[in-house]
Design an enzyme around this catalytic site. Structure first.
Site, short mmCIF file in Angstrom:
data_model
loop_
_atom_site.label_atom_id
_atom_site.label_comp_id
_atom_site.label_asym_id
_atom_site.label_seq_id
_atom_site.Cartn_x
_atom_site.Cartn_y
_atom_site.Cartn_z
N HIS A 167 0.83 -1.20 0.00
CA HIS A 167 0.00 0.00 0.00
C HIS A 167 0.87 1.26 0.00
O HIS A 167 1.54 1.56 0.98
CB HIS A 167 -0.89 -0.03 1.24
N HIS A 195 -0.82 10.62 -2.76
CA HIS A 195 -2.14 10.18 -2.31
C HIS A 195 -3.10 11.30 -1.95
O HIS A 195 -4.19 11.41 -2.50
CB HIS A 195 -2.01 9.24 -1.11
#
Length: 303
Positions: A48, A90
């Site tokens: 991730h 992100h």
């Protein structure tokens, strides 16, 4: 062409990577990956934002750490700069993980899209995590591809930030991947590339431009039966939260021909439960917890 209905396969990635490196005369020990049997019951291990539990997310050290920890895929987040370049970041703003407010005080906005690539490259995206990561830059999509190619797979998420809606971000991602043919062809042959999104519209827009790339839908809540049936007509994966995942959902997805990758799982006991339930992939900040790889001595070591 591998079947788009099959879960992304690490065994093929490994064979392809080793063959390419050997043919090139490159030693493979630095990126030596374990046989599939050594992984958690054949489940794809998806890092991730890289191995973001041991290095600052979406930076080169996090990606390198994921490779060292034998992740099958590195998951990244694709956004666009003010001057139209694709980068790996992100958050919808730069504030949490960079020094943007100190470097550019008084700016009216701190979104990625408010800055040129040259401006973004001046930011420190590592110090927030720890002093030894000071000065780590934001990466372009091309730089990410350079880090992962021949080493591990890539799962690219189209940013869900609202200001990108209707701006052609999925289409640009497809175009940039298509313009990298040596990477695209090899990744597709190896089953080492997929794209995901929280937005059905974005996932469909990408799929329309590059249908050979497996595409998945992220879900913030449990997908309904109607959603699953609709997705099975064109998508390849559903990627729900771990909290919403149980055997009934996994079995239904598989009956519809969909792979299922769950996020974001860092608790080893929950990892074991999900493996036993039959998920196809686990998205985690700590890929070494699933692969059995020890934590690298230096997550930002250069290889």
């Amino acid at each position: 062409m591998p079947s788009l209905r099959l879960p992304i396969s690490r065994a093929i990635v490994l064979a392809r990577a080793v063959a390419i490196l050997v043919l090139a005369g490159v030693a493979v020990t630095a990126y030596s990956l374990p046989a599939r049997a050594e992984q958690a019951a054949g489940v794809d291990v998806i890092a991730h934002r890289g191995a973001s539990g041991v290095a600052p997310e979406n930076t080169a050290p996090a990606i390198r750490a994921a490779i060292v920890q034998r992740a099958d895929f590195v998951e990244i987040d694709v956004q666009r700069t003010k001057d139209g370049k694709l980068v790996n970041f992100h958050d919808c703003t730069l504030v949490r993980t960079t020094d943007v407010e100190e470097r550019f005080p008084g700016r009216t906005g701190y979104r990625v899209s408010d800055f040129t690539l040259a401006e973004l490259k001046t930011l420190d995206a590592g110090s927030w995590f720890g002093p030894r990561f000071a000065g780590e830059p934001i990466l372009t999509l091309g730089e990410v591809i350079g880090l992962v190619r021949h080493r591990t797979g890539l799962l690219a998420e189209i940013s869900p930030c609202a200001h990108y809606v209707g701006t052609g971000l999925p289409e640009q991602l497809a175009a940039e991947l298509a313009a990298t043919p040596r990477f695209l062809d090899q990744a597709l042959a190896a089953g080492a590339l997929a794209v995901q999104s929280f937005s059905v519209a974005d996932a469909k827009a990408f799929h329309a431009r590059l249908p050979e790339v497996p595409v998945g839908l992220l879900h913030a809540s449990r997908p309904t039966e109607a959603e699953l049936v609709e997705l099975s007509g064109w998508a390849d994966q559903i990627n729900p939260s771990s909290d919403d995942t149980d055997r009934a959902l996994i079995d239904r997805a598989h009956r519809l021909g969909l792979a299922i990758n769950v996020w974001t799982v860092n608790d080893p006991s929950r990892m074991r439960e999900l493996v036993a339930l039959g998920v196809d992939g686990i998205i985690t900040d700590f890929p070494g917890s699933l692969t059995g790889a020890s934590r690298p001595r230096s997550a930002d070591s250069r290889h």
